[in-house]
Design a protein around this motif. Sequence first.
Motif, PDB file in Angstrom:
ATOM      1  N   PRO A 151       0.830  -1.201   0.000  1.00  0.00           N
ATOM      2  CA  PRO A 151       0.000   0.000   0.000  1.00  0.00           C
ATOM      3  C   PRO A 151       0.867   1.255   0.000  1.00  0.00           C
ATOM      4  N   SER A 152       0.446   2.259  -0.765  1.00  0.00           N
ATOM      5  CA  SER A 152       1.269   3.457  -0.925  1.00  0.00           C
ATOM      6  C   SER A 152       1.661   4.076   0.404  1.00  0.00           C
ATOM      7  N   ARG A 153       0.704   4.172   1.319  1.00  0.00           N
ATOM      8  CA  ARG A 153       0.998   4.794   2.608  1.00  0.00           C
ATOM      9  C   ARG A 153       2.060   3.990   3.352  1.00  0.00           C
ATOM     10  N   THR A 154       1.946   2.673   3.336  1.00  0.00           N
ATOM     11  CA  THR A 154       2.935   1.834   4.003  1.00  0.00           C
ATOM     12  C   THR A 154       4.315   2.019   3.385  1.00  0.00           C
ATOM     13  N   ALA A 155       4.377   2.047   2.059  1.00  0.00           N
ATOM     14  CA  ALA A 155       5.652   2.208   1.366  1.00  0.00           C
ATOM     15  C   ALA A 155       6.300   3.544   1.702  1.00  0.00           C
ATOM     16  N   LEU A 156       5.506   4.599   1.764  1.00  0.00           N
ATOM     17  CA  LEU A 156       6.049   5.915   2.073  1.00  0.00           C
ATOM     18  C   LEU A 156       6.573   5.985   3.495  1.00  0.00           C
ATOM     19  N   ARG A 157       5.844   5.375   4.424  1.00  0.00           N
ATOM     20  CA  ARG A 157       6.306   5.390   5.815  1.00  0.00           C
ATOM     21  C   ARG A 157       7.567   4.559   5.975  1.00  0.00           C
ATOM     22  N   LEU A 158       7.631   3.445   5.270  1.00  0.00           N
ATOM     23  CA  LEU A 158       8.832   2.624   5.301  1.00  0.00           C
ATOM     24  C   LEU A 158      10.018   3.412   4.754  1.00  0.00           C
ATOM     25  N   ALA A 159       9.805   4.100   3.638  1.00  0.00           N
ATOM     26  CA  ALA A 159      10.866   4.916   3.067  1.00  0.00           C
ATOM     27  C   ALA A 159      11.285   6.018   4.032  1.00  0.00           C
ATOM     28  N   GLY A 160      10.317   6.626   4.701  1.00  0.00           N
ATOM     29  CA  GLY A 160      10.637   7.670   5.672  1.00  0.00           C
ATOM     30  C   GLY A 160      11.459   7.151   6.834  1.00  0.00           C
ATOM     31  N   ALA A 161      11.145   5.920   7.293  1.00  0.00           N
ATOM     32  CA  ALA A 161      11.910   5.318   8.390  1.00  0.00           C
ATOM     33  C   ALA A 161      13.362   5.090   7.973  1.00  0.00           C
ATOM     34  N   VAL A 162      13.563   4.630   6.735  1.00  0.00           N
ATOM     35  CA  VAL A 162      14.931   4.431   6.241  1.00  0.00           C
ATOM     36  C   VAL A 162      15.663   5.765   6.179  1.00  0.00           C
ATOM     37  N   ALA A 163      15.000   6.815   5.684  1.00  0.00           N
ATOM     38  CA  ALA A 163      15.629   8.135   5.602  1.00  0.00           C
ATOM     39  C   ALA A 163      16.039   8.639   6.972  1.00  0.00           C
ATOM     40  N   ASP A 164      15.177   8.442   7.970  1.00  0.00           N
ATOM     41  CA  ASP A 164      15.506   8.871   9.331  1.00  0.00           C
ATOM     42  C   ASP A 164      16.738   8.140   9.859  1.00  0.00           C
ATOM     43  N   LEU A 165      16.812   6.840   9.635  1.00  0.00           N
ATOM     44  CA  LEU A 165      17.945   6.065  10.133  1.00  0.00           C
ATOM     45  C   LEU A 165      19.242   6.431   9.410  1.00  0.00           C
ATOM     46  N   VAL A 166      19.155   6.717   8.117  1.00  0.00           N
ATOM     47  CA  VAL A 166      20.357   7.138   7.390  1.00  0.00           C
ATOM     48  C   VAL A 166      20.866   8.465   7.954  1.00  0.00           C
ATOM     49  N   GLY A 167      19.941   9.362   8.280  1.00  0.00           N
ATOM     50  CA  GLY A 167      20.340  10.617   8.899  1.00  0.00           C
ATOM     51  C   GLY A 167      21.046  10.408  10.224  1.00  0.00           C
ATOM     52  N   LEU A 168      20.521   9.501  11.030  1.00  0.00           N
ATOM     53  CA  LEU A 168      21.162   9.190  12.312  1.00  0.00           C
ATOM     54  C   LEU A 168      22.512   8.522  12.104  1.00  0.00           C
ATOM     55  N   LEU A 169      22.593   7.662  11.109  1.00  0.00           N
ATOM     56  CA  LEU A 169      23.855   6.977  10.831  1.00  0.00           C
ATOM     57  C   LEU A 169      24.939   7.974  10.464  1.00  0.00           C
ATOM     58  N   ALA A 170      24.574   9.005   9.717  1.00  0.00           N
ATOM     59  CA  ALA A 170      25.550   9.984   9.254  1.00  0.00           C
ATOM     60  C   ALA A 170      26.145  10.793  10.397  1.00  0.00           C
ATOM     61  N   VAL A 171      25.354  11.027  11.435  1.00  0.00           N
ATOM     62  CA  VAL A 171      25.856  11.872  12.532  1.00  0.00           C
ATOM     63  C   VAL A 171      26.377  11.052  13.698  1.00  0.00           C
ATOM     64  N   GLU A 172      26.154   9.745  13.694  1.00  0.00           N
ATOM     65  CA  GLU A 172      26.629   8.912  14.785  1.00  0.00           C
ATOM     66  C   GLU A 172      28.152   8.913  14.818  1.00  0.00           C
ATOM     67  N   ASP A 173      28.726   9.351  15.924  1.00  0.00           N
ATOM     68  CA  ASP A 173      30.179   9.394  16.116  1.00  0.00           C
ATOM     69  C   ASP A 173      30.884  10.229  15.062  1.00  0.00           C
TER      70      ASP A 173
END
Length: 304
Positions: A151-173
């Motif tokens: 479902p489109s909404r599920t796919a978008l939220r999943l994509a958003g979760a990945v984007a958030d984690l990539v952002g955290l990964l970039a600033v970690e340490d």
Amino acid sequence: MSPTTTMTIRPAASDDTPREGSAVHTHGFLHARTVRGTAQSVRHCPEGDAITDPYVLLGIHSVGRAALVRRGITEVCLPGDLFACDGAEPFVLDEEGGFELHLVRIPRRVLTLTDRQVRDLGGRAPFADGTVAPLLGPLLRDVAGARSGDPSRTALRLAGAVADLVGLLAVEDAGSGTRDGGQDREALIGRLCAYVDANLWDRNLTPASVAEAQHISIRYLHKLFEGRGSTVGRWIQHRRLEEARRELARPGRDDITVSAVARRWGFASATHFSRSFRAAYGMSPSDWRDGRTRPVEACATVCP
């Protein structure tokens, strides 16, 4: 190790039919490819879209051991090791034997990262430890393995979760090992960003007001952000868009208006917000809220 064949990863052409040994899926703004094969070199060759629509390419092996060559440096990449590359930079994976490789492409426009943070992330050694990588790695494997059509909404939220984690990964340490006042500068930047986050709602939030609140000059404020490859205004815009995106995607908020979200996060008008949102995420705020996606091209074609 002498690879028996070579595969080249390029942006998709008009014919996006997956080749033998690979599978392509799209989830919101994420484009994922799983490649399976025997000993060979897998090459990423950036082309025009890496400039016109910049992206970050994330990779992780479920099976296999490879030598990752980028920026003239060779690093070992084991199963479960996560690596990130700037899509505009070439790299080579020399696979030693049978392998299963997952590649996930994420547009730069959805990441609240500076140019410098993307460069730094693309130069970090493959990793599986830390706080973020153990969460992001399995999620990337699931994204690459899931077939398009959620479902489109599920796919978008999943994509958003990945984007958030990539952002955290970039600033970690990211600030570890700084010298000659580097730690003090990073601490000040942290306070500046925290102040911005606490005042995103304020339409009068400007570089001048941020500098005044932290008792530093505007010139020094701009210098601090220049060192991170960004500007204060760009950072404020990124953070406002990111918080608005999260609010629009929350369950049970189907009745929330775009105008209300624009006001809540400090945008001058709903028109300005909608224009900025579309430029950043490739769709309108209402489409994002309602879970509608537009047709997109797949991320890569594996060519023999």
